[in-house]
Design a protein around this motif. Sequence first.
Motif, PDB file in Angstrom:
ATOM      1  N   LEU A 107       0.844  -1.190   0.000  1.00 29.96           N
ATOM      2  CA  LEU A 107       0.000   0.000   0.000  1.00 29.96           C
ATOM      3  C   LEU A 107       0.883   1.244   0.000  1.00 29.96           C
ATOM      4  O   LEU A 107       1.909   1.295   0.667  1.00 29.96           O
ATOM      5  CB  LEU A 107      -0.917   0.009   1.224  1.00 29.96           C
ATOM      6  CG  LEU A 107      -1.879  -1.171   1.370  1.00 29.96           C
ATOM      7  CD1 LEU A 107      -2.666  -1.046   2.667  1.00 29.96           C
ATOM      8  CD2 LEU A 107      -2.813  -1.263   0.177  1.00 29.96           C
ATOM      9  N   ASP A 108       0.438   2.252  -0.743  1.00 25.81           N
ATOM     10  CA  ASP A 108       1.203   3.488  -0.899  1.00 25.81           C
ATOM     11  C   ASP A 108       0.215   4.642  -0.978  1.00 25.81           C
ATOM     12  O   ASP A 108      -1.004   4.459  -0.891  1.00 25.81           O
ATOM     13  CB  ASP A 108       2.058   3.386  -2.172  1.00 25.81           C
ATOM     14  CG  ASP A 108       2.974   4.591  -2.387  1.00 25.81           C
ATOM     15  OD1 ASP A 108       3.408   5.192  -1.386  1.00 25.81           O
ATOM     16  OD2 ASP A 108       3.240   4.936  -3.552  1.00 25.81           O
ATOM     17  N   ALA A 109       0.717   5.834  -1.160  1.00 22.56           N
ATOM     18  CA  ALA A 109      -0.119   7.016  -1.379  1.00 22.56           C
ATOM     19  C   ALA A 109       0.694   8.053  -2.126  1.00 22.56           C
ATOM     20  O   ALA A 109       1.921   8.086  -2.041  1.00 22.56           O
ATOM     21  CB  ALA A 109      -0.617   7.592  -0.060  1.00 22.56           C
ATOM     22  N   LEU A 226       2.180  17.682   3.097  1.00 18.14           N
ATOM     23  CA  LEU A 226       1.031  18.545   3.354  1.00 18.14           C
ATOM     24  C   LEU A 226      -0.234  17.715   3.559  1.00 18.14           C
ATOM     25  O   LEU A 226      -0.404  16.658   2.946  1.00 18.14           O
ATOM     26  CB  LEU A 226       0.810  19.494   2.174  1.00 18.14           C
ATOM     27  CG  LEU A 226       1.935  20.469   1.833  1.00 18.14           C
ATOM     28  CD1 LEU A 226       1.500  21.363   0.681  1.00 18.14           C
ATOM     29  CD2 LEU A 226       2.338  21.309   3.048  1.00 18.14           C
ATOM     30  N   SER A 227      -1.114  18.220   4.408  1.00 19.62           N
ATOM     31  CA  SER A 227      -2.456  17.649   4.495  1.00 19.62           C
ATOM     32  C   SER A 227      -3.219  18.029   3.236  1.00 19.62           C
ATOM     33  O   SER A 227      -2.983  19.086   2.638  1.00 19.62           O
ATOM     34  CB  SER A 227      -3.191  18.201   5.720  1.00 19.62           C
ATOM     35  OG  SER A 227      -2.558  17.807   6.915  1.00 19.62           O
ATOM     36  N   ILE A 228      -4.156  17.164   2.839  1.00 11.99           N
ATOM     37  CA  ILE A 228      -4.998  17.446   1.684  1.00 11.99           C
ATOM     38  C   ILE A 228      -6.389  17.853   2.164  1.00 11.99           C
ATOM     39  O   ILE A 228      -7.017  17.134   2.957  1.00 11.99           O
ATOM     40  CB  ILE A 228      -5.108  16.216   0.755  1.00 11.99           C
ATOM     41  CG1 ILE A 228      -3.718  15.803   0.256  1.00 11.99           C
ATOM     42  CG2 ILE A 228      -6.039  16.507  -0.415  1.00 11.99           C
ATOM     43  CD1 ILE A 228      -2.984  16.869  -0.523  1.00 11.99           C
ATOM     44  N   PRO A 238      -1.525  12.434   5.275  1.00 10.13           N
ATOM     45  CA  PRO A 238      -1.197  11.057   4.909  1.00 10.13           C
ATOM     46  C   PRO A 238      -0.378  10.382   6.001  1.00 10.13           C
ATOM     47  O   PRO A 238       0.720  10.834   6.339  1.00 10.13           O
ATOM     48  CB  PRO A 238      -0.370  11.228   3.619  1.00 10.13           C
ATOM     49  CG  PRO A 238       0.201  12.597   3.700  1.00 10.13           C
ATOM     50  CD  PRO A 238      -0.787  13.416   4.462  1.00 10.13           C
ATOM     51  N   ASP A 239      -0.922   9.327   6.588  1.00  7.92           N
ATOM     52  CA  ASP A 239      -0.188   8.522   7.555  1.00  7.92           C
ATOM     53  C   ASP A 239      -0.695   7.090   7.450  1.00  7.92           C
ATOM     54  O   ASP A 239      -1.593   6.792   6.642  1.00  7.92           O
ATOM     55  CB  ASP A 239      -0.329   9.070   8.983  1.00  7.92           C
ATOM     56  CG  ASP A 239      -1.770   9.175   9.473  1.00  7.92           C
ATOM     57  OD1 ASP A 239      -2.608   8.349   9.040  1.00  7.92           O
ATOM     58  OD2 ASP A 239      -2.079  10.076  10.273  1.00  7.92           O
ATOM     59  N   ALA A 240      -0.141   6.203   8.258  1.00  8.19           N
ATOM     60  CA  ALA A 240      -0.483   4.789   8.139  1.00  8.19           C
ATOM     61  C   ALA A 240      -1.980   4.550   8.289  1.00  8.19           C
ATOM     62  O   ALA A 240      -2.580   3.774   7.531  1.00  8.19           O
ATOM     63  CB  ALA A 240       0.293   3.979   9.173  1.00  8.19           C
ATOM     64  N   ALA A 241      -2.606   5.235   9.245  1.00  4.06           N
ATOM     65  CA  ALA A 241      -4.027   5.005   9.512  1.00  4.06           C
ATOM     66  C   ALA A 241      -4.907   5.524   8.379  1.00  4.06           C
ATOM     67  O   ALA A 241      -5.810   4.819   7.911  1.00  4.06           O
ATOM     68  CB  ALA A 241      -4.420   5.659  10.835  1.00  4.06           C
ATOM     69  N   THR A 242      -4.665   6.757   7.914  1.00  5.27           N
ATOM     70  CA  THR A 242      -5.537   7.327   6.883  1.00  5.27           C
ATOM     71  C   THR A 242      -5.329   6.658   5.523  1.00  5.27           C
ATOM     72  O   THR A 242      -6.257   6.551   4.730  1.00  5.27           O
ATOM     73  CB  THR A 242      -5.304   8.842   6.749  1.00  5.27           C
ATOM     74  OG1 THR A 242      -3.931   9.087   6.386  1.00  5.27           O
ATOM     75  CG2 THR A 242      -5.629   9.565   8.045  1.00  5.27           C
ATOM     76  N   SER A 251      -4.715   7.424  -1.560  1.00  3.58           N
ATOM     77  CA  SER A 251      -4.149   6.124  -1.221  1.00  3.58           C
ATOM     78  C   SER A 251      -4.186   5.245  -2.466  1.00  3.58           C
ATOM     79  O   SER A 251      -5.062   5.401  -3.329  1.00  3.58           O
ATOM     80  CB  SER A 251      -4.969   5.457  -0.114  1.00  3.58           C
ATOM     81  OG  SER A 251      -5.126   6.308   1.000  1.00  3.58           O
ATOM     82  N   ARG A 252      -3.249   4.302  -2.556  1.00  2.00           N
ATOM     83  CA  ARG A 252      -3.232   3.428  -3.735  1.00  2.00           C
ATOM     84  C   ARG A 252      -2.500   2.120  -3.428  1.00  2.00           C
ATOM     85  O   ARG A 252      -1.529   2.110  -2.665  1.00  2.00           O
ATOM     86  CB  ARG A 252      -2.545   4.127  -4.910  1.00  2.00           C
ATOM     87  CG  ARG A 252      -1.083   4.492  -4.637  1.00  2.00           C
ATOM     88  CD  ARG A 252      -0.429   5.132  -5.838  1.00  2.00           C
ATOM     89  NE  ARG A 252       0.988   5.445  -5.571  1.00  2.00           N
ATOM     90  CZ  ARG A 252       1.817   5.942  -6.475  1.00  2.00           C
ATOM     91  NH1 ARG A 252       1.393   6.185  -7.706  1.00  2.00           N
ATOM     92  NH2 ARG A 252       3.078   6.200  -6.157  1.00  2.00           N
ATOM     93  N   PRO A 253      -2.948   1.021  -4.049  1.00  2.00           N
ATOM     94  CA  PRO A 253      -2.166  -0.208  -3.970  1.00  2.00           C
ATOM     95  C   PRO A 253      -1.022  -0.153  -4.979  1.00  2.00           C
ATOM     96  O   PRO A 253      -1.091   0.579  -5.977  1.00  2.00           O
ATOM     97  CB  PRO A 253      -3.168  -1.308  -4.357  1.00  2.00           C
ATOM     98  CG  PRO A 253      -4.427  -0.627  -4.754  1.00  2.00           C
ATOM     99  CD  PRO A 253      -4.211   0.835  -4.758  1.00  2.00           C
ATOM    100  N   LEU A 254       0.018  -0.917  -4.721  1.00  2.00           N
ATOM    101  CA  LEU A 254       1.087  -1.147  -5.688  1.00  2.00           C
ATOM    102  C   LEU A 254       0.927  -2.567  -6.211  1.00  2.00           C
ATOM    103  O   LEU A 254       0.574  -3.478  -5.456  1.00  2.00           O
ATOM    104  CB  LEU A 254       2.457  -0.957  -5.033  1.00  2.00           C
ATOM    105  CG  LEU A 254       2.714   0.408  -4.388  1.00  2.00           C
ATOM    106  CD1 LEU A 254       4.083   0.428  -3.708  1.00  2.00           C
ATOM    107  CD2 LEU A 254       2.607   1.532  -5.418  1.00  2.00           C
ATOM    108  N   TYR A 255       1.185  -2.760  -7.509  1.00  2.00           N
ATOM    109  CA  TYR A 255       0.872  -4.033  -8.156  1.00  2.00           C
ATOM    110  C   TYR A 255       2.101  -4.681  -8.794  1.00  2.00           C
ATOM    111  O   TYR A 255       3.028  -3.993  -9.227  1.00  2.00           O
ATOM    112  CB  TYR A 255      -0.146  -3.830  -9.287  1.00  2.00           C
ATOM    113  CG  TYR A 255      -1.471  -3.248  -8.881  1.00  2.00           C
ATOM    114  CD1 TYR A 255      -2.494  -4.058  -8.418  1.00  2.00           C
ATOM    115  CD2 TYR A 255      -1.707  -1.878  -8.973  1.00  2.00           C
ATOM    116  CE1 TYR A 255      -3.727  -3.521  -8.066  1.00  2.00           C
ATOM    117  CE2 TYR A 255      -2.934  -1.327  -8.624  1.00  2.00           C
ATOM    118  CZ  TYR A 255      -3.939  -2.155  -8.170  1.00  2.00           C
ATOM    119  OH  TYR A 255      -5.151  -1.626  -7.819  1.00  2.00           O
ATOM    120  N   ILE A 256       2.052  -6.005  -8.872  1.00  2.00           N
ATOM    121  CA  ILE A 256       2.884  -6.749  -9.806  1.00  2.00           C
ATOM    122  C   ILE A 256       1.940  -7.448 -10.770  1.00  2.00           C
ATOM    123  O   ILE A 256       1.064  -8.210 -10.351  1.00  2.00           O
ATOM    124  CB  ILE A 256       3.782  -7.780  -9.104  1.00  2.00           C
ATOM    125  CG1 ILE A 256       4.798  -7.088  -8.194  1.00  2.00           C
ATOM    126  CG2 ILE A 256       4.512  -8.642 -10.130  1.00  2.00           C
ATOM    127  CD1 ILE A 256       5.679  -8.044  -7.400  1.00  2.00           C
TER     128      ILE A 256
END
Length: 309
Positions: A107-109, A226-228, A238-242, A251-256
């Motif tokens: 998971l990423d952002a 920055l906060s959005i 952006p932090d682990a919880a949000t 927020s976004r998944p990373l894929y293979i």
Amino acid sequence: MIKTLLTAFLLIFSAHAVGQKVMLTGNLSSVGSDTLGYLMTLWGEDFSLQSPGVNVQVQAAGSSTAPTALAAGAAQLGAMSRPMQKDERQLFIARYGYPPLAVPVALDALVIVVNQTNPLNEISQSQLDALYSITRLCGAAPVAQRWGDLGVAEAGWTGRRIQRMGRNSASGTWGFFKQQALCRGDFRADVAEFPGSAAVVQAVASAPDSIGYASFGFHLSGVKMLSIVTTSGESIMPDAATIRTGRYPWSRPLYIYVNKPPGKPLPPLVDAFLHRVLSPQGQQRVTEAGYLPLSDAQMAAARAVIEAR
């Protein structure tokens, strides 16, 4: 007696053979995302230690390079920081007759960063549209040129010109930002482009008047995220919880992406590599790289995808 001994021998031999690990050998090639480049390298090193006969090669020139390499058979692993687009899937389907398989692996952002000396703490999508887009499809009216245009009122900042930093068009982060933050609008010509998120963050750290967008996984002293401000007026950091809950808007998944014919198993090397990635040990590497690991349920769901027949 002889028959009994022979039967016992065969049973012991069979059990020994079943218990043995199959020695994997060969080459695995990954092409794609710069965001995933470091993680793919870590996973590749772990996998080569586990299976010394396997050589893992990683090319991380951008997510847009993954679909072509995967469709051409030049890579078995297509690393992407965004979902594959329709025309990219069609390229693969035209050759194989079925779509590539997307496997979420972390998971990423997408985050917005400014120099740590900058007094700005939050920014809205409309302001980003005014900053980065020439078409301003999100509805931004004025073009933001100076920090005062973004509401910065501190002495010495209002009249300073903003320097825009971003990624190049081969990047999945570039495409994600264009789609999500700019409402698919076109970028301004004066956005300085960099080949990786690390380079963007480093540039912002060294230029007090700059702003940039990058992957959450690239942390560096000298910048702040920055906060959005959402359309409802909520300011979300952006932090682990949000990110994990999806409250943070980007927020976004990373894929293979891999080539898996319907009803058939993955090639042994690819299957073993993905199972390593989707193991607790593999997900620990995600944490070490600065991203968010999948939950146990998400890992189980991803394993079910690659094991499906």
